[in-house]
Write a protein that holds these residues in place. Structure first.
Motif: not given
Length: 218
Positions: A56, A153, A165
């Motif tokens: 990430c 997120e 992600k």
């Protein structure tokens, strides 16, 4: 270590990572300055692993630990829990691993040990929407897990790709249903204002909150 010598910046090579985390002693909680000013629950934060294999973009873990996952054995983690139960009379714990359920087999072993030893504790952890399923959540619930922090997120598929992600909106929705099915309270981590994000992306995040309905959001 980086330092200046004779006007030049010297940087030493990185040290090798500790391979066997069971060799480390427990954190010296009693060495905290003004220990009595800390909430007692802070003493129940346990690190059962270091590192996260994901990348990430907003997270420092991949830089700090080089995406290498190293774990402590369930036996050693149980010993620390028992030590904290005795020393601080704790019944509530939080496992601070970056992504607790990366190795589901190990998670189940730890849960089985908590149940077998009849510890009767409450605990929480952090993980990802693509690393939970019926089996692992069933074991976690039986072992006393009552809170999971999850990195949603963003509700924008475009932004999920930008932040690298590696998950989808569909996985987030599926995970939310699993948490509710097993009766585990959960918190969603969300970001607003990330570079390149548009008002439309932000609206999609608001929309996903309404759809998955987490117990809390941060």
């Amino acid at each position: 270590i980086a330092f200046r010598k004779d006007g030049k910046v010297i940087q030493t090579p990185p040290r090798e990572y500790i391979k066997n985390l069971d060799e480390l002693p427990y954190p010296a909680r009693d060495a905290i300055v003004e220990e009595n000013n800390y909430p007692i629950l802070e003493m129940g934060r346990i690190e059962s692993a270091r590192g996260c294999p994901f990348m990430c973009e907003y997270c420092a873990s991949s830089v700090m630990w080089a995406r290498r996952l190293r774990v402590r054995s369930p036996t050693y983690v149980i010993k620390e829990i028992k030590y904290l139960m005795q020393k601080y009379k704790l019944k509530t714990f939080y496992i601070i691993d970056d992504t607790f359920t990366v190795n589901k087999k190990r998670v189940i072993e730890l849960c089985r040990a908590i149940i077998t030893d009849k510890l009767n504790i409450d605990w929480g952890c952090e993980t990802r929407v693509d690393l939970v399923d019926d089996k692992v959540l069933s074991w976690m619930k039986r072992a006393g897990c009552n809170k999971i922090d999850v990195g949603i997120e963003t509700g924008s598929p475009r932004m999920l790709k930008i932040v690298k992600k590696g998950t989808t909106i569909e996985q987030a929705i599926a995970a939310s249903r699993l948490f509710n099915k097993h009766g585990i309270g959960w918190n969603a981590f969300l970001m607003i204002g990330y570079p390149e994000e548009t008002l439309e992306d932000m609206q999609q995040t608001i929309d996903i909150i309404k759809k998955i309905q987490p117990d809390t959001i941060i």
